[in-house]
Design an enzyme around this catalytic site. Structure first.
Site, PDB file in Angstrom:
ATOM      1  N   GLU A  94       2.385   5.375  -0.966  1.00 57.49           N
ATOM      2  CA  GLU A  94       1.513   6.560  -0.945  1.00 57.49           C
ATOM      3  C   GLU A  94       1.363   7.029   0.349  1.00 57.49           C
ATOM      4  OE1 GLU A  94      -3.227   6.360  -1.028  1.00 57.49           O
ATOM      5  OE2 GLU A  94      -2.630   6.001  -3.111  1.00 57.49           O
TER       6      GLU A  94
ATOM      7  N   HIS B  43       2.246  -0.014  -3.404  1.00 57.30           N
ATOM      8  CA  HIS B  43       2.016   1.084  -4.028  1.00 57.30           C
ATOM      9  C   HIS B  43       1.388   1.927  -3.152  1.00 57.30           C
ATOM     10  CE1 HIS B  43      -1.184   3.752  -5.709  1.00 57.30           C
ATOM     11  NE2 HIS B  43      -0.357   3.967  -6.929  1.00 57.30           N
ATOM     12  N   ASN B  44       0.330   1.395  -2.223  1.00 54.55           N
ATOM     13  CA  ASN B  44      -0.168   2.054  -1.426  1.00 54.55           C
ATOM     14  C   ASN B  44       0.419   2.411   0.038  1.00 54.55           C
ATOM     15  OD1 ASN B  44      -2.495   1.978  -3.161  1.00 54.55           O
ATOM     16  ND2 ASN B  44      -4.115   1.459  -1.788  1.00 54.55           N
TER      17      ASN B  44
ATOM     18  N   SER C 230      -5.229   2.058  -9.784  1.00 60.60           N
ATOM     19  CA  SER C 230      -4.906   3.317  -8.922  1.00 60.60           C
ATOM     20  C   SER C 230      -5.481   4.435  -9.953  1.00 60.60           C
ATOM     21  CB  SER C 230      -3.265   3.607  -8.736  1.00 60.60           C
ATOM     22  OG  SER C 230      -2.897   4.657  -8.109  1.00 60.60           O
TER      23      SER C 230
ATOM     24  N   LYS D 177      -0.081  -3.653  -5.790  1.00 60.29           N
ATOM     25  CA  LYS D 177      -0.918  -2.373  -5.381  1.00 60.29           C
ATOM     26  C   LYS D 177      -0.819  -2.058  -3.892  1.00 60.29           C
ATOM     27  CE  LYS D 177      -4.111   0.599  -5.942  1.00 60.29           C
ATOM     28  NZ  LYS D 177      -4.750   0.999  -4.776  1.00 60.29           N
TER      29      LYS D 177
END
Length: 303
Positions: free
Chosen positions: A180, A176-177, A121, A173
């Site tokens: 986001e 995480h996205n 990231s 990840k």
């Protein structure tokens, strides 16, 4: 310490520069020869083909992929599986689906080749400020990669983590996205409410700048949003079209499989789908945020 970096786009080129500046010996390949040539004056050793990693690097080798998820990454892993030797290590730093990473690791392991998946990231800002790194790997592979992660991270002791076994890095990840997506959607919706209250004539740029200091909702995304609004809060020329690049879908699908309710993340994903069918100011702001942190192209407003 040396490694090869395959894929010198927005992220890969920035990572190469950050490593070169810290004394790493980096060899690089990209399908675009211009991307390789641009880094040669900074010390990059050029590769004309992926296969050259075998003769360019000293065994045991480390080859880091920064490629689009899917076929491109699959073909690169297959190629490396044929040219590398037992004891070498392949790292996938792209946004691959974690189950694909687990499958690729097993295939390479049968050939004696190690594999690690690292979620990365930081977007186009990572070269200057450092990248957030989530690593899935065996203890042995993690130990080999630690010096590289410390160099890429914002500080040697901050911004990187060995999450767990192979697959865990890309799984982290992916989530995480998904987060986001939800954060971006909340900002976009809030600013649209403010914009629609016409009688108050709220200056969104000034308000966003004020919110950056001392408020509960301050964040890097807000910093980027404030900068975009200061430039043009009407967002003229930006089409209200927001692509979804895969990770949000995977997060929602995984939540369904696990029976975990994620109404905020799933709602943000539905809004991205909706942006491809209708026009709203919030969608323009989402598109601008993606461009600000990740360098993603925005669809231009033709009318």
């Amino acid at each position: 310490m040396e490694l090869a970096l395959i894929g010198l786009g927005k992220m890969g080129s920035g990572m190469s520069r950050r490593l070169l500046k810290q004394g790493f010996r980096v060899a690089g390949y990209d399908v675009n020869p211009g991307a390789v040539a641009a880094l040669e004056p900074e010390g990059l050793r050029p590769l004309k083909a992926i296969q050259e990693v075998r003769t360019t690097l000293t065994a045991p080798r480390i080859v880091w992929l920064m490629l689009p998820a899917g076929t491109v990454t699959e073909e690169a892993v297959q190629t490396l599986g044929e040219v590398l030797e037992a004891g070498d290590l392949v790292v996938d730093g792209g946004n691959a689906f974690y189950k694909d990473s687990m499958r690729r690791a097993a295939w390479l392991e049968a050939r004696g080749i190690q594999f690690a998946d690292v979620g990365v990231s930081g977007g186009v800002w990572g070269e200057r400020h450092g990248y957030g790194l989530m690593m899935g790997a065996t203890a042995a592979a993690a130990a080999r990669l630690e010096p590289i992660l410390k160099a890429l991270a914002p500080a040697p002791d901050k911004g990187w983590v060995h999450v767990g076994p192979v697959g865990a890095g890309h799984f982290a990840k992916m989530v995480h996205n998904g987060i986001e997506y939800a954060l971006m959607q909340a900002y976009a919706e809030g600013f649209e409410i403010l914009r629609q209250k016409k009688e108050f004539r709220i200056d969104l740029a000034r308000l966003a700048e004020a919110w950056r200091h001392g408020t509960v909702i301050r964040s890097w995304l807000l910093d980027l949003t404030a900068a975009a609004l200061a430039e043009d809060q009407d967002l003229e020329g930006v089409a209200p079209y927001v692509p979804d690049s895969g990770e949000g879908r995977w997060t929602v699908q995984e939540a369904v499989d696990l029976g975990v309710p994620v109404p905020t993340i799933s709602g943000a994903l539905w809004e991205r789908f909706a942006s491809q069918q209708e026009a709203r100011y919030a969608y323009k702001l989402l598109a601008v945020m993606r461009r600000a942190f990740g360098g993603h192209a925005v669809k231009r407003n033709e009318g």
